[in-house]
Scaffold this motif. Structure first.
Motif, PDB file in Angstrom:
ATOM      1  N   GLU A  48       0.822  -1.205   0.000  1.00 32.37           N
ATOM      2  CA  GLU A  48       0.000   0.000   0.000  1.00 32.37           C
ATOM      3  C   GLU A  48       0.859   1.260   0.000  1.00 32.37           C
ATOM      4  O   GLU A  48       0.627   2.193  -0.749  1.00 32.37           O
ATOM      5  CB  GLU A  48      -0.902  -0.006   1.231  1.00 32.37           C
ATOM      6  N   THR A  49       1.864   1.288   0.871  1.00 29.89           N
ATOM      7  CA  THR A  49       2.740   2.439   0.927  1.00 29.89           C
ATOM      8  C   THR A  49       3.461   2.629  -0.383  1.00 29.89           C
ATOM      9  O   THR A  49       3.512   3.721  -0.927  1.00 29.89           O
ATOM     10  CB  THR A  49       3.818   2.283   2.012  1.00 29.89           C
ATOM     11  N   GLU A  50       4.043   1.542  -0.876  1.00 29.40           N
ATOM     12  CA  GLU A  50       4.880   1.669  -2.064  1.00 29.40           C
ATOM     13  C   GLU A  50       4.075   2.238  -3.225  1.00 29.40           C
ATOM     14  O   GLU A  50       4.563   3.084  -3.949  1.00 29.40           O
ATOM     15  CB  GLU A  50       5.499   0.324  -2.448  1.00 29.40           C
ATOM     16  N   GLN A  51       2.822   1.815  -3.370  1.00 35.70           N
ATOM     17  CA  GLN A  51       2.014   2.318  -4.475  1.00 35.70           C
ATOM     18  C   GLN A  51       1.883   3.845  -4.391  1.00 35.70           C
ATOM     19  O   GLN A  51       2.136   4.555  -5.354  1.00 35.70           O
ATOM     20  CB  GLN A  51       0.627   1.672  -4.459  1.00 35.70           C
ATOM     21  N   GLY A  52       1.554   4.345  -3.214  1.00 40.13           N
ATOM     22  CA  GLY A  52       1.402   5.785  -3.037  1.00 40.13           C
ATOM     23  C   GLY A  52       2.707   6.527  -3.252  1.00 40.13           C
ATOM     24  O   GLY A  52       2.746   7.575  -3.895  1.00 40.13           O
ATOM     25  N   LEU A  53       3.789   5.952  -2.719  1.00 43.59           N
ATOM     26  CA  LEU A  53       5.091   6.598  -2.833  1.00 43.59           C
ATOM     27  C   LEU A  53       5.563   6.650  -4.276  1.00 43.59           C
ATOM     28  O   LEU A  53       6.120   7.651  -4.720  1.00 43.59           O
ATOM     29  CB  LEU A  53       6.128   5.841  -1.997  1.00 43.59           C
ATOM     30  N   ILE A  54       5.339   5.549  -4.992  1.00 39.14           N
ATOM     31  CA  ILE A  54       5.793   5.500  -6.387  1.00 39.14           C
ATOM     32  C   ILE A  54       5.086   6.562  -7.208  1.00 39.14           C
ATOM     33  O   ILE A  54       5.716   7.292  -7.982  1.00 39.14           O
ATOM     34  CB  ILE A  54       5.543   4.081  -6.987  1.00 39.14           C
ATOM     35  N   GLU A  55       3.775   6.684  -6.992  1.00 44.10           N
ATOM     36  CA  GLU A  55       3.026   7.691  -7.737  1.00 44.10           C
ATOM     37  C   GLU A  55       3.519   9.093  -7.393  1.00 44.10           C
ATOM     38  O   GLU A  55       3.734   9.934  -8.269  1.00 44.10           O
ATOM     39  CB  GLU A  55       1.530   7.578  -7.437  1.00 44.10           C
ATOM     40  N   LEU A  56       3.749   9.334  -6.091  1.00 40.23           N
ATOM     41  CA  LEU A  56       4.218  10.643  -5.659  1.00 40.23           C
ATOM     42  C   LEU A  56       5.592  10.949  -6.242  1.00 40.23           C
ATOM     43  O   LEU A  56       5.850  12.052  -6.730  1.00 40.23           O
ATOM     44  CB  LEU A  56       4.264  10.680  -4.125  1.00 40.23           C
ATOM     45  N   GLU A  57       6.459   9.935  -6.214  1.00 45.71           N
ATOM     46  CA  GLU A  57       7.817  10.092  -6.743  1.00 45.71           C
ATOM     47  C   GLU A  57       7.777  10.495  -8.217  1.00 45.71           C
ATOM     48  O   GLU A  57       8.545  11.357  -8.653  1.00 45.71           O
ATOM     49  CB  GLU A  57       8.586   8.775  -6.568  1.00 45.71           C
ATOM     50  N   GLN A  58       6.867   9.868  -8.952  1.00 45.14           N
ATOM     51  CA  GLN A  58       6.744  10.210 -10.377  1.00 45.14           C
ATOM     52  C   GLN A  58       6.294  11.654 -10.561  1.00 45.14           C
ATOM     53  O   GLN A  58       6.776  12.354 -11.445  1.00 45.14           O
ATOM     54  CB  GLN A  58       5.750   9.258 -11.058  1.00 45.14           C
ATOM     55  N   ARG A  59       5.396  12.085  -9.689  1.00 44.51           N
ATOM     56  CA  ARG A  59       4.887  13.457  -9.793  1.00 44.51           C
ATOM     57  C   ARG A  59       5.961  14.487  -9.460  1.00 44.51           C
ATOM     58  O   ARG A  59       5.922  15.616  -9.947  1.00 44.51           O
ATOM     59  CB  ARG A  59       3.683  13.652  -8.853  1.00 44.51           C
ATOM     60  N   LEU A  60       6.907  14.114  -8.595  1.00 49.10           N
ATOM     61  CA  LEU A  60       7.919  15.066  -8.143  1.00 49.10           C
ATOM     62  C   LEU A  60       9.153  15.093  -9.051  1.00 49.10           C
ATOM     63  O   LEU A  60       9.958  16.024  -8.967  1.00 49.10           O
ATOM     64  CB  LEU A  60       8.362  14.729  -6.716  1.00 49.10           C
ATOM     65  N   VAL A  79      10.455  12.947   3.436  1.00 48.82           N
ATOM     66  CA  VAL A  79      11.803  13.246   2.941  1.00 48.82           C
ATOM     67  C   VAL A  79      12.716  12.050   3.209  1.00 48.82           C
ATOM     68  O   VAL A  79      13.482  11.629   2.331  1.00 48.82           O
ATOM     69  CB  VAL A  79      12.356  14.526   3.604  1.00 48.82           C
ATOM     70  N   ASN A  80      12.606  11.468   4.384  1.00 50.68           N
ATOM     71  CA  ASN A  80      13.463  10.321   4.720  1.00 50.68           C
ATOM     72  C   ASN A  80      13.186   9.116   3.832  1.00 50.68           C
ATOM     73  O   ASN A  80      14.083   8.336   3.533  1.00 50.68           O
ATOM     74  CB  ASN A  80      13.277   9.937   6.194  1.00 50.68           C
ATOM     75  N   ARG A  81      11.932   8.968   3.403  1.00 51.70           N
ATOM     76  CA  ARG A  81      11.601   7.836   2.537  1.00 51.70           C
ATOM     77  C   ARG A  81      12.114   8.053   1.111  1.00 51.70           C
ATOM     78  O   ARG A  81      12.466   7.120   0.414  1.00 51.70           O
ATOM     79  CB  ARG A  81      10.085   7.615   2.492  1.00 51.70           C
ATOM     80  N   LEU A  82      12.155   9.294   0.675  1.00 54.49           N
ATOM     81  CA  LEU A  82      12.500   9.558  -0.729  1.00 54.49           C
ATOM     82  C   LEU A  82      13.971   9.903  -0.934  1.00 54.49           C
ATOM     83  O   LEU A  82      14.500   9.750  -2.032  1.00 54.49           O
ATOM     84  CB  LEU A  82      11.640  10.705  -1.284  1.00 54.49           C
ATOM     85  N   VAL A  83      14.624  10.395   0.123  1.00 56.36           N
ATOM     86  CA  VAL A  83      16.010  10.837  -0.027  1.00 56.36           C
ATOM     87  C   VAL A  83      16.933   9.899   0.745  1.00 56.36           C
ATOM     88  O   VAL A  83      16.831   9.810   1.963  1.00 56.36           O
ATOM     89  CB  VAL A  83      16.192  12.273   0.505  1.00 56.36           C
ATOM     90  N   PRO A  84      17.820   9.196   0.042  1.00 52.21           N
ATOM     91  CA  PRO A  84      18.742   8.312   0.735  1.00 52.21           C
ATOM     92  C   PRO A  84      19.635   9.125   1.674  1.00 52.21           C
ATOM     93  O   PRO A  84      20.107  10.196   1.308  1.00 52.21           O
ATOM     94  CB  PRO A  84      19.574   7.691  -0.397  1.00 52.21           C
ATOM     95  N   HIS A  85      19.837   8.645   2.868  1.00 49.92           N
ATOM     96  CA  HIS A  85      20.714   9.272   3.869  1.00 49.92           C
ATOM     97  C   HIS A  85      20.254  10.658   4.309  1.00 49.92           C
ATOM     98  O   HIS A  85      21.055  11.446   4.794  1.00 49.92           O
ATOM     99  CB  HIS A  85      22.166   9.382   3.359  1.00 49.92           C
ATOM    100  N   ALA A  86      18.974  10.977   4.137  1.00 49.19           N
ATOM    101  CA  ALA A  86      18.527  12.327   4.479  1.00 49.19           C
ATOM    102  C   ALA A  86      18.615  12.601   5.979  1.00 49.19           C
ATOM    103  O   ALA A  86      19.057  13.650   6.406  1.00 49.19           O
ATOM    104  CB  ALA A  86      17.082  12.552   4.018  1.00 49.19           C
TER     105      ALA A  86
END
Ligand SMILES: Nc1nc2c(ncn2[C@@H]2O[C@H](COP(=O)(O)OP(=O)(O)O)[C@@H](O)[C@H]2O)c(=O)[nH]1
Ligand SMILES: [Mg+2]
Ligand SMILES: [Zn+2]
Length: 208
Positions: A48-60, A79-86
């Motif tokens: 469930e999370t990954e689906q939402g995150l993937i869509e958001l990532e594409q939008r950004l 930010v922590n989920r999308l940016v490695p080592h944030a």
């Protein structure tokens, strides 16, 4: 006013019934053409999370995005989920250190990808938007749902606050068509309240 595209993300879909109620309150934004994405960053089944995150990532992708919202909604978690080592500080760390609610104390620019084409700006929140440069009479033109009815008021310089024959107020009251049947109103009560508050705020600023 600056033409910045807006994306509304509603996080914490695991929290019910609060999430569904909040989703409902965002209906007026969907109706005016704003994209609203559901998200769940914690307590999730991975899929469930990954689906939402993937869509958001594409939008950004390929853009620099300012993440705005009240304290505690999950901006730093995102930010922590999308940016490695944030290592953006989140509320949980704050509680562990017993250091209060506002964990993010400075505004930080994060590159999401190695090629540095996508960026996120995490901020501790905002006290107010910088709207001082906007003329009160311009405000309705900058609110897409109000803008849609402009040009139909009786007075060309209508403030939409109290004038008779105001097309904006007709929409808020729930307009009737020629046959007397009630139509769905295109401007929600909450949006009209926001308009009134901003109008008063912008007008007060102008008088001193
Ligand atoms: N239940 C729930 N909690 C979340 C979710 N996403 C983030 N949180 C929690 O919400 C709290 C505030 O998050 P944080 O990222 O610090 O919010 P910020 O103030 O907007 O930066 C932390 O305890 C997070 O673990 C979610 O999807 N569901
Ligand atoms: Mg934060
Ligand atoms: Zn009007």
């Amino acid at each position: 006013d600056a033409g910045i595209p807006v994306l509304i993300v509603l996080n914490k879909s695991d929290l019910q019934p609060a999430f569904d109620q909040a989703w409902e309150r965002l209906e007026s934004y969907r109706r005016m053409g704003c994209d609203v994405l559901p998200l769940r960053l914690k307590g999730q089944t991975a899929a469930e999370t990954e689906q939402g995150l993937i869509e958001l990532e594409q939008r950004l992708a390929g853009k620099t995005t300012l993440v705005l919202g009240p304290s505690g909604v999950g901006k730093s978690t995102l930010v922590n989920r999308l940016v490695p080592h944030a290592k953006a500080l989140t509320g949980e760390i704050s509680r562990a250190l017993n250091s209060g609610k506002h964990t993010t104390t400075s505004t930080t620019w994060y590159w999401v990808d190695e090629t540095r084409s996508t960026a996120l700006i995490d901020s501790p929140g905002f006290q107010e938007f910088g709207l001082n440069h906007i003329e009160p009479m311009q405000l309705a033109h900058l609110m897409p749902d109000l803008r849609a009815t402009l040009g139909h008021c009786r007075f060309y310089n209508c403030t939409h606050l109290h004038e008779p024959g105001c097309a904006v107020r007709d929409q808020v009251m729930g307009a009737e068509d020629a046959g007397g049947a009630s139509k769905e109103k295109s401007i929600g009560d909450n949006r009209y309240r926001i308009y009134g508050e901003l109008f008063a705020e912008l007008s007060a600023r102008r008088s001193y």
